[in-house]
Write a protein that holds these residues in place. Sequence first.
Motif, short mmCIF file in Angstrom:
data_model
loop_
_atom_site.label_atom_id
_atom_site.label_comp_id
_atom_site.label_asym_id
_atom_site.label_seq_id
_atom_site.Cartn_x
_atom_site.Cartn_y
_atom_site.Cartn_z
N VAL A 107 32.21 1.00 15.75
CA VAL A 107 32.14 -0.41 15.33
C VAL A 107 32.31 -0.54 13.82
N VAL A 108 31.40 0.06 13.06
CA VAL A 108 31.37 -0.15 11.60
C VAL A 108 32.67 0.31 10.94
N ASP B 299 19.21 0.36 22.18
CA ASP B 299 18.47 1.30 21.32
C ASP B 299 19.37 1.73 20.16
N VAL B 300 19.22 1.06 19.02
CA VAL B 300 20.09 1.35 17.87
C VAL B 300 19.90 2.78 17.39
N ASP B 301 18.65 3.23 17.29
CA ASP B 301 18.40 4.59 16.79
C ASP B 301 19.12 5.64 17.62
N ALA B 302 19.14 5.46 18.92
CA ALA B 302 19.78 6.45 19.79
C ALA B 302 21.30 6.40 19.72
N GLN B 303 21.84 5.27 19.25
CA GLN B 303 23.30 5.10 19.24
C GLN B 303 23.89 4.97 17.83
N LYS B 304 23.13 5.36 16.82
CA LYS B 304 23.57 5.16 15.43
C LYS B 304 24.96 5.72 15.17
N ASP B 305 25.19 6.97 15.54
CA ASP B 305 26.48 7.59 15.25
C ASP B 305 27.62 6.86 15.95
N ALA B 306 27.39 6.48 17.20
CA ALA B 306 28.43 5.78 17.95
C ALA B 306 28.71 4.41 17.34
N ILE B 307 27.66 3.71 16.90
CA ILE B 307 27.85 2.38 16.29
C ILE B 307 28.67 2.51 15.01
N ILE B 308 28.36 3.53 14.20
CA ILE B 308 29.10 3.73 12.95
C ILE B 308 30.56 4.05 13.24
N ASP B 309 30.80 4.98 14.16
CA ASP B 309 32.17 5.42 14.44
C ASP B 309 32.99 4.35 15.16
N GLN C 200 25.13 -0.92 7.34
CA GLN C 200 26.17 0.10 7.18
C GLN C 200 27.40 -0.45 6.46
N LEU C 201 27.76 -1.69 6.72
CA LEU C 201 28.90 -2.30 6.01
C LEU C 201 28.59 -2.42 4.53
#
Length: 490
Positions: free
Chosen positions: A479-480, A467-477, A372-373
């Motif tokens: 962390v990323v 579970d990255v797939d389940a948390q993708k949006d949260a990781i982007i918002d 994502q970065l």
Amino acid sequence: MEYLEDVFVTEGVPQFTFVKPPNYTALLVDLRRKGKPVVVEGQSGTGKTTTVKKALAEIFPDNTPTLLTPREPAHLPIIQSIDESSGDKTFVVDDFHRLDKATKGRLADLAKVIAERDNRDGLPKLVIIGINNVGSDLIQMVPDIAKRMAIHRIAPGTPDVITEMITLGSGLLNIEFSAPEAIIEDSRGDYWLTQQICRTICIASGVDKTQPEKLGIEWDPDEIKKQVVDTLHHNYDPAVREFCRGRRFRPTNDPYYKLLRAVSEQERSNVDLNELANARQDIKGSINNVKDHRLRVLLEQKEACARLFYYDADTKNFAIEDPALFYYIQNLNWEGLRQRCGFRDDPRDFEWDVAISFAGENRPLADFIGQQLRELDISVFYDRNYEDNYLGGVWSQQFNEIFVEKSRMIVAILDNHHKEKVWPTFERDCFTVRVPAKEVIPVFLDKTIFPGIPTDLVSIHFQYDGDVDAQKDAIIDDVVLRIAGKLDGL
């Protein structure tokens, strides 16, 4: 009487000041040979296209073939449709290196098929024009085509050839330039630049047509360079600035700027970025920062840049095909450009914007954050992407350089695994010295306490469930984008 614009020509084919390269006759004969594939290659500014146009006009005075180029969207369908059934026509494909691999391969196969035929009646003739080594690249696609095609390299003009061009134009205008050797030196054998410099000198001296009496012209090379650059500024400055600022502007995101400035200092406009990086240790990090991925993506996404710059990510060949643009950047005020781009001065040169430190249990998370970065035009050290680069080396030494010197920021994904594992602990020992300088972004996955990282340090706290797939949006918002925001503010 002749007009200046007809004598020293900067657009189209010169009528009065065209000078034949030494291999012109050999090229003419091969262009005339029915069905024989012809490749014309050479560095930018050597007059490849002009020479081919001149020869074709001599062969086909009443119906000169149109030059096709992938730069023109309307030409692409025509290029892609060329096949054995195209009839007894001559197809001239300029900028061949800009075609996609599939189209280049198909045209190479077609050239081989045509060349092998004893009877070429009704078959098309292919003429391919491109930068250096396009002929050898074509041969590599279809190795047994080598003996059946003609490859002509158009070299830059020698001092004698450039002198002849200047003499032809001066005679027609009834003028005499002082210090013609300075024109030869500045043009570096480039036909277009010779035309442009002579034209600019004439305009600066008020000469727009043949003079009634012989006129001697004195000129200042530095002033003429400035005038040529000023003339080209509006054409090139927007795209040059867009290139230098990258896909996502940050005041510290200047590797594209450093790369282009280094290219401007070369003798030739075609550069191997691996060689350039090794030759310029002071900016090696910046060149390595963009050459594997980011530069290719920039040109794919920025149409204005793609029109001016060419990059082959496989061969690492970077080229400026427009001689006017190369002259422009060679004589540009680079510090002024840096200010217009809005970059901050930093004496350090980093190979990566971010290096990610993590324990193996969190590899999927680190991998996703890195991906994502990179989408945000942030260069990332992620060990698996660079393992081949360090084969035979000692990881302890490499990690010390990566986490201490070569990365602008460290993103540390911290939890109990990171504290207990040997390699993450070694990485942490390397980068904790950078914590006081605010160059470490901790991403805490649990409440583990780490020596050297204060508990009250402003950090990212993320509840990761594995579970990255389940948390993708949260990781982007969570962390990323926060990491990207930190880099934006540097």
